[in-house]
Scaffold this motif. Structure first.
Motif, PDB file in Angstrom:
ATOM      1  N   TYR A 248      30.681   5.461  -9.504  1.00 42.61           N
ATOM      2  CA  TYR A 248      30.070   6.085  -8.323  1.00 42.61           C
ATOM      3  C   TYR A 248      28.639   6.565  -8.579  1.00 42.61           C
ATOM      4  N   GLN A 249      27.878   5.801  -9.358  1.00 42.10           N
ATOM      5  CA  GLN A 249      26.528   6.232  -9.712  1.00 42.10           C
ATOM      6  C   GLN A 249      25.631   6.491  -8.502  1.00 42.10           C
ATOM      7  N   PHE A 250      25.792   5.660  -7.446  1.00 38.29           N
ATOM      8  CA  PHE A 250      24.943   5.800  -6.262  1.00 38.29           C
ATOM      9  C   PHE A 250      25.768   6.115  -5.023  1.00 38.29           C
ATOM     10  N   ASN A 251      26.843   6.835  -5.223  1.00 39.20           N
ATOM     11  CA  ASN A 251      27.712   7.240  -4.121  1.00 39.20           C
ATOM     12  C   ASN A 251      26.957   8.137  -3.131  1.00 39.20           C
ATOM     13  N   ARG A 252      27.072   7.799  -1.852  1.00 38.62           N
ATOM     14  CA  ARG A 252      26.476   8.593  -0.776  1.00 38.62           C
ATOM     15  C   ARG A 252      24.957   8.740  -0.917  1.00 38.62           C
ATOM     16  N   CYS A 253      24.303   7.622  -1.175  1.00 39.92           N
ATOM     17  CA  CYS A 253      22.833   7.576  -1.169  1.00 39.92           C
ATOM     18  C   CYS A 253      22.417   6.853   0.104  1.00 39.92           C
ATOM     19  N   PRO A 254      22.285   7.553   1.208  1.00 43.23           N
ATOM     20  CA  PRO A 254      22.117   6.899   2.514  1.00 43.23           C
ATOM     21  C   PRO A 254      20.803   6.157   2.690  1.00 43.23           C
ATOM     22  N   ASN A 255      19.799   6.440   1.826  1.00 42.91           N
ATOM     23  CA  ASN A 255      18.502   5.773   1.963  1.00 42.91           C
ATOM     24  C   ASN A 255      18.315   4.615   0.991  1.00 42.91           C
ATOM     25  N   LEU A 256      19.299   4.377   0.128  1.00 44.40           N
ATOM     26  CA  LEU A 256      19.159   3.327  -0.883  1.00 44.40           C
ATOM     27  C   LEU A 256      19.072   1.954  -0.221  1.00 44.40           C
ATOM     28  N   ALA A 257      17.942   1.267  -0.446  1.00 38.63           N
ATOM     29  CA  ALA A 257      17.716  -0.033   0.188  1.00 38.63           C
ATOM     30  C   ALA A 257      17.592  -1.164  -0.811  1.00 38.63           C
ATOM     31  N   THR A 258      17.091  -0.862  -2.016  1.00 39.37           N
ATOM     32  CA  THR A 258      16.891  -1.919  -3.007  1.00 39.37           C
ATOM     33  C   THR A 258      17.396  -1.469  -4.362  1.00 39.37           C
ATOM     34  N   ILE A 259      17.895  -2.437  -5.130  1.00 38.54           N
ATOM     35  CA  ILE A 259      18.338  -2.127  -6.485  1.00 38.54           C
ATOM     36  C   ILE A 259      18.245  -3.374  -7.350  1.00 38.54           C
ATOM     37  N   LYS A 260      17.796  -3.173  -8.589  1.00 44.26           N
ATOM     38  CA  LYS A 260      17.814  -4.233  -9.593  1.00 44.26           C
ATOM     39  C   LYS A 260      18.810  -3.815 -10.658  1.00 44.26           C
ATOM     40  N   LEU A 261      19.873  -4.609 -10.774  1.00 47.47           N
ATOM     41  CA  LEU A 261      20.924  -4.315 -11.745  1.00 47.47           C
ATOM     42  C   LEU A 261      20.544  -4.852 -13.119  1.00 47.47           C
ATOM     43  N   PRO A 262      21.100  -4.247 -14.179  1.00 51.37           N
ATOM     44  CA  PRO A 262      20.743  -4.690 -15.534  1.00 51.37           C
ATOM     45  C   PRO A 262      21.414  -6.005 -15.925  1.00 51.37           C
ATOM     46  N   ALA A 263      20.640  -6.909 -16.512  1.00 49.81           N
ATOM     47  CA  ALA A 263      21.178  -8.168 -17.027  1.00 49.81           C
ATOM     48  C   ALA A 263      21.526  -7.991 -18.503  1.00 49.81           C
ATOM     49  N   ASN A 264      22.397  -7.034 -18.758  1.00 46.14           N
ATOM     50  CA  ASN A 264      22.818  -6.714 -20.124  1.00 46.14           C
ATOM     51  C   ASN A 264      24.104  -7.463 -20.430  1.00 46.14           C
ATOM     52  N   PRO A 265      24.106  -8.381 -21.402  1.00 42.83           N
ATOM     53  CA  PRO A 265      25.301  -9.183 -21.675  1.00 42.83           C
ATOM     54  C   PRO A 265      26.544  -8.355 -21.978  1.00 42.83           C
ATOM     55  N   SER A 266      26.367  -7.118 -22.435  1.00 41.51           N
ATOM     56  CA  SER A 266      27.526  -6.283 -22.760  1.00 41.51           C
ATOM     57  C   SER A 266      28.171  -5.663 -21.525  1.00 41.51           C
ATOM     58  N   LEU A 267      27.470  -5.710 -20.395  1.00 39.13           N
ATOM     59  CA  LEU A 267      28.023  -5.163 -19.155  1.00 39.13           C
ATOM     60  C   LEU A 267      28.766  -6.263 -18.410  1.00 39.13           C
ATOM     61  N   LYS A 268      30.055  -6.049 -18.179  1.00 38.81           N
ATOM     62  CA  LYS A 268      30.876  -7.064 -17.522  1.00 38.81           C
ATOM     63  C   LYS A 268      31.385  -6.611 -16.151  1.00 38.81           C
ATOM     64  N   GLU A 269      31.542  -5.315 -15.976  1.00 44.74           N
ATOM     65  CA  GLU A 269      32.130  -4.815 -14.730  1.00 44.74           C
ATOM     66  C   GLU A 269      31.194  -3.813 -14.057  1.00 44.74           C
ATOM     67  N   LEU A 270      30.981  -4.004 -12.761  1.00 44.03           N
ATOM     68  CA  LEU A 270      30.228  -3.031 -11.988  1.00 44.03           C
ATOM     69  C   LEU A 270      31.180  -1.878 -11.667  1.00 44.03           C
ATOM     70  N   PRO A 271      30.838  -0.643 -12.051  1.00 47.64           N
ATOM     71  CA  PRO A 271      31.792   0.456 -11.975  1.00 47.64           C
ATOM     72  C   PRO A 271      32.310   0.740 -10.571  1.00 47.64           C
ATOM     73  N   GLU A 272      33.461   1.360 -10.542  1.00 46.43           N
ATOM     74  CA  GLU A 272      34.107   1.739  -9.290  1.00 46.43           C
ATOM     75  C   GLU A 272      33.167   2.572  -8.423  1.00 46.43           C
ATOM     76  N   GLY A 273      33.157   2.242  -7.134  1.00 50.47           N
ATOM     77  CA  GLY A 273      32.405   3.028  -6.162  1.00 50.47           C
ATOM     78  C   GLY A 273      30.909   3.039  -6.358  1.00 50.47           C
ATOM     79  N   PHE A 274      30.374   2.059  -7.078  1.00 51.39           N
ATOM     80  CA  PHE A 274      28.968   2.079  -7.494  1.00 51.39           C
ATOM     81  C   PHE A 274      28.018   2.298  -6.326  1.00 51.39           C
ATOM     82  N   PHE A 275      28.246   1.588  -5.212  1.00 47.59           N
ATOM     83  CA  PHE A 275      27.371   1.704  -4.042  1.00 47.59           C
ATOM     84  C   PHE A 275      28.040   2.437  -2.875  1.00 47.59           C
ATOM     85  N   CYS A 276      29.206   2.997  -3.098  1.00 47.29           N
ATOM     86  CA  CYS A 276      29.964   3.629  -2.016  1.00 47.29           C
ATOM     87  C   CYS A 276      29.061   4.579  -1.236  1.00 47.29           C
ATOM     88  N   ASN A 277      28.851   4.323   0.062  1.00 48.97           N
ATOM     89  CA  ASN A 277      27.687   4.921   0.708  1.00 48.97           C
ATOM     90  C   ASN A 277      27.899   5.614   2.043  1.00 48.97           C
TER      91      ASN A 277
END
Length: 332
Positions: free
Chosen positions: A246-275
């Protein structure tokens, strides 16, 4: 000449202070002196615009004041008569926990160069505090450092800031200015929670490393965020005490995001963009390293139109909660 009370625990033959001693100045403020350095430990009756001196003297010997507060109780904690602080010189290196907690009439602070850290609760509950300047020497703001500073509008400087600890800025409802730089490496859980006026477009894509904890920007006003490809995200299973992610939970103005291209990251966490019914986030590109979406990743993102997976192959996701009109597609 000012008169000082000076009580020795032990003195060297040379007259220099070798063990802990106490100096009380003409204002009635008490300093602990050890190894010829002074720490301000008591400041009874402090009021108005106060001055933290660069030195305190006794019989012609000046001791640099290198610290304010010791332990968990702040020297000025709960003092509602202080309206301003001047730090003389740059001898000060340490400000202790809760040093100025609940100083509700304090309006502005300039931290002197040489201080490396603002620890837990330093200015917590300073509801009248409006502006703060952090020199480049400050590398971290501790847990709940500025929590409930409800009048704080700007934190200037902060060029050396690396660590923003849990709830450091929680409930700073009118905070509009804090420039996060390439020095930032860790943003801990709930660091920016409930900062709706913080409408920053944050670009940390050039940073060497970045770790972002759960709910870090929960209910903040940020409009964009760019991760470096070295970034890591806190992502733990659900716990009895709450959800992780839930890193960006309830961020009503969030319009753009660049996610990390880190090979060790496999799963986008629960509720990441829940808004909670945001309309601003419309397009998301997910780098090839991710092969799984956690539950509720896009919950209530009612403006979402397209999600592009930038790698081919297996991809799984839980109950993401996105609108049924969302188009998913894979491109390599």
């Amino acid at each position: 000449m000012k008169n000082f009370l000076f009580s020795f625990v032990f003195c060297c033959l040379s007259g220099a202070v070798c063990a802990q001693s106490t100096v009380t100045d003409a204002n009635g403020w008490e300093y602990s002196v050890s190894n010829n350095q002074a720490t301000l430990v008591k400041a009874p009756s402090a009021k108005g615009n106060i001055t933290i001196p660069a030195t305190v003297s006794n019989n012609g010997t000046a001791f640099p004041v290198v610290a304010v507060s010791v332990g968990n109780t702040g020297v000025f904690q709960g003092n509602t008569a202080i309206t301003g602080i001047t730090f003389q010189g740059n001898n000060l290196k340490t400000i202790g926990k809760h040093a100025f907690k609940d100083c509700t009439k304090l309006t502005s602070v300039i931290i002197p160069s040489g201080v490396a850290s603002l620890p837990a609760g330093t200015f917590a509950g300073c509801s009248g505090l409006k502006t703060v300047f952090l020199p480049e020497s400050v590398t971290e703001i501790g847990d709940s450092c500025f929590i409930n500073c409800t009048s704080l509008t700007a934190i200037d400087g902060a060029q050396g800031l690396e660590y923003i600890y849990s709830r450091a800025l929680q409930n700073c409802k009118v905070l509009a200015k804090l420039n996060l730089t390439s020095a930032v490496s860790h943003i801990y859980p709930y660091a920016f929670e409930t900062t709706p006026n913080y409408k920053a477009n944050i670009d940390l894509s050039g940073n060497k490393y970045l770790w972002v904890g759960n709910h870090a920007f929960h209910n903040s006003g940020i409009t964009g965020f760019r991760f470096p490809d070295t970034a890591e995200l806190e992502n733990k299973p659900r716990t009895p005490s709450g959800f992780e992610g839930y890193q960006f939970n309830r961020c009503p103005n969030l319009a753009t995001i660049k996610l990390p291209a880190n090979p060790s990251l496999k799963e986008l966490p629960e509720g990441f963009f829940c808004n909670e019914n945001t309309e601003t986030l419309q397009y998301v590109s997910i780098p090839a390293n991710f092969n799984k979406l956690g539950n509720a990743v896009f919950n209530y993102c009612n403006g979402l139109k397209e999600v592009a997976f930038l790698g081919a192959g297996d991809f799984t996701h839980g109950s993401t909660g996105e609108p049924t009109s969302v188009i998913y597609y894979v491109t390599d």
